[in-house]
Scaffold this motif. Structure first.
Motif, PDB file in Angstrom:
ATOM      1  N   MET A  60     -43.974  57.541 -33.156  1.00  0.00           N
ATOM      2  CA  MET A  60     -44.214  56.278 -32.507  1.00  0.00           C
ATOM      3  C   MET A  60     -43.394  55.189 -33.188  1.00  0.00           C
ATOM      4  SD  MET A  60     -47.867  54.650 -31.794  1.00  0.00           S
ATOM      5  CE  MET A  60     -48.036  53.072 -31.087  1.00  0.00           C
ATOM      6  N   LYS A  61     -42.793  54.337 -32.397  1.00  0.00           N
ATOM      7  CA  LYS A  61     -41.969  53.256 -32.934  1.00  0.00           C
ATOM      8  C   LYS A  61     -42.831  52.158 -33.514  1.00  0.00           C
ATOM      9  CE  LYS A  61     -38.089  53.722 -29.818  1.00  0.00           C
ATOM     10  NZ  LYS A  61     -37.283  53.042 -28.823  1.00  0.00           N
ATOM     11  N   SER A  62     -42.330  51.555 -34.566  1.00  0.00           N
ATOM     12  CA  SER A  62     -43.041  50.405 -35.109  1.00  0.00           C
ATOM     13  C   SER A  62     -42.720  49.190 -34.243  1.00  0.00           C
ATOM     14  CB  SER A  62     -42.622  50.146 -36.552  1.00  0.00           C
ATOM     15  OG  SER A  62     -41.303  49.701 -36.608  1.00  0.00           O
ATOM     16  N   PRO A  63     -43.618  48.210 -34.181  1.00  0.00           N
ATOM     17  CA  PRO A  63     -43.368  47.045 -33.326  1.00  0.00           C
ATOM     18  C   PRO A  63     -42.174  46.212 -33.785  1.00  0.00           C
ATOM     19  CG  PRO A  63     -45.439  46.805 -34.529  1.00  0.00           C
ATOM     20  CD  PRO A  63     -44.902  48.164 -34.821  1.00  0.00           C
ATOM     21  N   ASN A  64     -41.763  46.350 -35.029  1.00  0.00           N
ATOM     22  CA  ASN A  64     -40.638  45.574 -35.541  1.00  0.00           C
ATOM     23  C   ASN A  64     -39.289  46.214 -35.251  1.00  0.00           C
ATOM     24  OD1 ASN A  64     -42.416  43.711 -36.554  1.00  0.00           O
ATOM     25  ND2 ASN A  64     -42.500  44.661 -38.575  1.00  0.00           N
ATOM     26  N   SER A  65     -39.270  47.401 -34.659  1.00  0.00           N
ATOM     27  CA  SER A  65     -38.010  48.091 -34.414  1.00  0.00           C
ATOM     28  C   SER A  65     -37.380  47.703 -33.078  1.00  0.00           C
ATOM     29  CB  SER A  65     -38.215  49.602 -34.464  1.00  0.00           C
ATOM     30  OG  SER A  65     -39.011  50.010 -33.379  1.00  0.00           O
ATOM     31  N   ARG A  66     -37.972  46.763 -32.374  1.00  0.00           N
ATOM     32  CA  ARG A  66     -37.455  46.368 -31.070  1.00  0.00           C
ATOM     33  C   ARG A  66     -36.255  45.432 -31.226  1.00  0.00           C
ATOM     34  NH1 ARG A  66     -41.915  44.169 -27.416  1.00  0.00           N
ATOM     35  NH2 ARG A  66     -40.245  44.472 -25.925  1.00  0.00           N
ATOM     36  N   ILE A  67     -35.327  45.580 -30.320  1.00  0.00           N
ATOM     37  CA  ILE A  67     -34.175  44.679 -30.298  1.00  0.00           C
ATOM     38  C   ILE A  67     -34.594  43.442 -29.514  1.00  0.00           C
ATOM     39  CG2 ILE A  67     -31.817  44.360 -29.480  1.00  0.00           C
ATOM     40  CD1 ILE A  67     -31.391  47.338 -29.858  1.00  0.00           C
ATOM     41  N   GLY A  68     -34.398  42.292 -30.124  1.00  0.00           N
ATOM     42  CA  GLY A  68     -34.835  41.049 -29.506  1.00  0.00           C
ATOM     43  C   GLY A  68     -33.908  40.567 -28.407  1.00  0.00           C
ATOM     44  N   ARG A  69     -34.377  39.580 -27.684  1.00  0.00           N
ATOM     45  CA  ARG A  69     -33.586  38.955 -26.635  1.00  0.00           C
ATOM     46  C   ARG A  69     -33.329  37.502 -26.997  1.00  0.00           C
ATOM     47  NH1 ARG A  69     -33.811  40.935 -20.946  1.00  0.00           N
ATOM     48  NH2 ARG A  69     -34.591  43.028 -21.049  1.00  0.00           N
ATOM     49  N   SER A  70     -32.223  36.999 -26.568  1.00  0.00           N
ATOM     50  CA  SER A  70     -31.893  35.605 -26.779  1.00  0.00           C
ATOM     51  C   SER A  70     -32.814  34.743 -25.935  1.00  0.00           C
ATOM     52  CB  SER A  70     -30.435  35.342 -26.386  1.00  0.00           C
ATOM     53  OG  SER A  70     -30.180  33.965 -26.323  1.00  0.00           O
ATOM     54  N   ALA A  71     -33.389  33.707 -26.534  1.00  0.00           N
ATOM     55  CA  ALA A  71     -34.274  32.812 -25.792  1.00  0.00           C
ATOM     56  C   ALA A  71     -33.494  32.015 -24.752  1.00  0.00           C
ATOM     57  CB  ALA A  71     -34.977  31.868 -26.755  1.00  0.00           C
ATOM     58  N   LYS A  72     -32.234  31.770 -25.042  1.00  0.00           N
ATOM     59  CA  LYS A  72     -31.412  30.946 -24.153  1.00  0.00           C
ATOM     60  C   LYS A  72     -30.930  31.724 -22.926  1.00  0.00           C
ATOM     61  CE  LYS A  72     -28.516  27.403 -25.688  1.00  0.00           C
ATOM     62  NZ  LYS A  72     -27.381  26.970 -26.486  1.00  0.00           N
ATOM     63  N   THR A  73     -30.368  32.926 -23.154  1.00  0.00           N
ATOM     64  CA  THR A  73     -29.748  33.672 -22.062  1.00  0.00           C
ATOM     65  C   THR A  73     -30.569  34.858 -21.573  1.00  0.00           C
ATOM     66  OG1 THR A  73     -28.564  35.136 -23.558  1.00  0.00           O
ATOM     67  CG2 THR A  73     -27.448  33.091 -22.908  1.00  0.00           C
ATOM     68  N   GLY A  74     -31.467  35.360 -22.402  1.00  0.00           N
ATOM     69  CA  GLY A  74     -32.236  36.541 -22.038  1.00  0.00           C
ATOM     70  C   GLY A  74     -31.508  37.841 -22.323  1.00  0.00           C
ATOM     71  N   HIS A  75     -30.277  37.759 -22.848  1.00  0.00           N
ATOM     72  CA  HIS A  75     -29.513  38.959 -23.186  1.00  0.00           C
ATOM     73  C   HIS A  75     -30.031  39.558 -24.490  1.00  0.00           C
ATOM     74  CE1 HIS A  75     -26.073  37.028 -20.784  1.00  0.00           C
ATOM     75  NE2 HIS A  75     -26.694  37.901 -20.016  1.00  0.00           N
ATOM     76  N   PHE A  76     -29.827  40.858 -24.647  1.00  0.00           N
ATOM     77  CA  PHE A  76     -30.216  41.512 -25.889  1.00  0.00           C
ATOM     78  C   PHE A  76     -29.314  41.053 -27.019  1.00  0.00           C
ATOM     79  CE2 PHE A  76     -31.998  44.566 -22.848  1.00  0.00           C
ATOM     80  CZ  PHE A  76     -33.276  44.657 -23.360  1.00  0.00           C
ATOM     81  N   VAL A  77     -29.895  40.951 -28.211  1.00  0.00           N
ATOM     82  CA  VAL A  77     -29.151  40.544 -29.394  1.00  0.00           C
ATOM     83  C   VAL A  77     -29.082  41.736 -30.338  1.00  0.00           C
ATOM     84  CG1 VAL A  77     -29.090  38.985 -31.366  1.00  0.00           C
ATOM     85  CG2 VAL A  77     -29.945  38.165 -29.168  1.00  0.00           C
ATOM     86  N   LEU A  78     -27.886  42.189 -30.625  1.00  0.00           N
ATOM     87  CA  LEU A  78     -27.682  43.334 -31.502  1.00  0.00           C
ATOM     88  C   LEU A  78     -27.225  42.809 -32.858  1.00  0.00           C
ATOM     89  CD1 LEU A  78     -27.633  46.431 -31.663  1.00  0.00           C
ATOM     90  CD2 LEU A  78     -25.232  46.313 -31.057  1.00  0.00           C
ATOM     91  N   THR A  79     -28.058  42.968 -33.870  1.00  0.00           N
ATOM     92  CA  THR A  79     -27.718  42.490 -35.212  1.00  0.00           C
ATOM     93  C   THR A  79     -26.884  43.536 -35.936  1.00  0.00           C
ATOM     94  OG1 THR A  79     -29.718  43.447 -36.176  1.00  0.00           O
ATOM     95  CG2 THR A  79     -29.870  41.187 -35.341  1.00  0.00           C
ATOM     96  N   SER A  80     -26.334  43.147 -37.059  1.00  0.00           N
ATOM     97  CA  SER A  80     -25.539  44.074 -37.867  1.00  0.00           C
ATOM     98  C   SER A  80     -26.383  45.257 -38.328  1.00  0.00           C
ATOM     99  CB  SER A  80     -24.967  43.361 -39.087  1.00  0.00           C
ATOM    100  OG  SER A  80     -24.075  42.363 -38.701  1.00  0.00           O
ATOM    101  N   ALA A  81     -27.618  44.983 -38.700  1.00  0.00           N
ATOM    102  CA  ALA A  81     -28.500  46.053 -39.175  1.00  0.00           C
ATOM    103  C   ALA A  81     -28.756  47.085 -38.078  1.00  0.00           C
ATOM    104  CB  ALA A  81     -29.817  45.465 -39.660  1.00  0.00           C
ATOM    105  N   HIS A  82     -29.021  46.613 -36.853  1.00  0.00           N
ATOM    106  CA  HIS A  82     -29.228  47.543 -35.749  1.00  0.00           C
ATOM    107  C   HIS A  82     -27.937  48.291 -35.420  1.00  0.00           C
ATOM    108  CE1 HIS A  82     -32.939  45.166 -34.766  1.00  0.00           C
ATOM    109  NE2 HIS A  82     -33.373  46.412 -34.623  1.00  0.00           N
ATOM    110  N   GLY A  83     -26.812  47.600 -35.494  1.00  0.00           N
ATOM    111  CA  GLY A  83     -25.523  48.244 -35.240  1.00  0.00           C
ATOM    112  C   GLY A  83     -25.232  49.350 -36.238  1.00  0.00           C
ATOM    113  N   GLU A  84     -25.577  49.113 -37.503  1.00  0.00           N
ATOM    114  CA  GLU A  84     -25.373  50.141 -38.531  1.00  0.00           C
ATOM    115  C   GLU A  84     -26.224  51.371 -38.256  1.00  0.00           C
ATOM    116  OE1 GLU A  84     -25.790  48.706 -42.535  1.00  0.00           O
ATOM    117  OE2 GLU A  84     -24.528  46.974 -42.115  1.00  0.00           O
ATOM    118  N   LYS A  85     -27.466  51.151 -37.821  1.00  0.00           N
ATOM    119  CA  LYS A  85     -28.356  52.276 -37.522  1.00  0.00           C
ATOM    120  C   LYS A  85     -27.826  53.085 -36.346  1.00  0.00           C
ATOM    121  CE  LYS A  85     -32.549  50.120 -39.278  1.00  0.00           C
ATOM    122  NZ  LYS A  85     -33.874  49.577 -38.935  1.00  0.00           N
ATOM    123  N   ILE A  86     -27.335  52.414 -35.318  1.00  0.00           N
ATOM    124  CA  ILE A  86     -26.778  53.110 -34.161  1.00  0.00           C
ATOM    125  C   ILE A  86     -25.543  53.909 -34.573  1.00  0.00           C
ATOM    126  CG2 ILE A  86     -25.616  52.775 -31.938  1.00  0.00           C
ATOM    127  CD1 ILE A  86     -27.509  50.320 -31.556  1.00  0.00           C
TER     128      ILE A  86
END
Length: 68
Positions: free
Chosen positions: A1-27
């Motif tokens: 089961m995924k932890s609730p903190n593992s979700r990729i967030g969305r930009s409040a302004k545009t609604g697009h997904f925000v991919l951080t460096s940390a998430h990019g490294e994991k991918i």
């Protein structure tokens, strides 16, 4: 089961997904890719200077051209 903190967030302004460096490294790790020390140095330098995405991309292109 995924932890609730593992979700990729969305930009409040545009609604697009925000991919951080940390998430990019994991991918990338799942794909078997890892950042070279040379590129890590370039990216860390660009973060410290507060460069935009376009400026980072041009810096990376310059670094790649130097290698040849």
């Amino acid at each position: 089961m995924k932890s609730p903190n593992s979700r990729i967030g969305r930009s409040a302004k545009t609604g697009h997904f925000v991919l951080t460096s940390a998430h990019g490294e994991k991918i990338s790790a799942v794909e078997g890719m890892k950042l070279s020390p040379r590129m890590a140095k370039v990216l860390n330098h660009s973060v410290r200077q507060g460069l935009s995405g376009d400026e980072r991309r041009s810096l990376i292109k310059e670094e790649i051209r130097k290698k040849k």
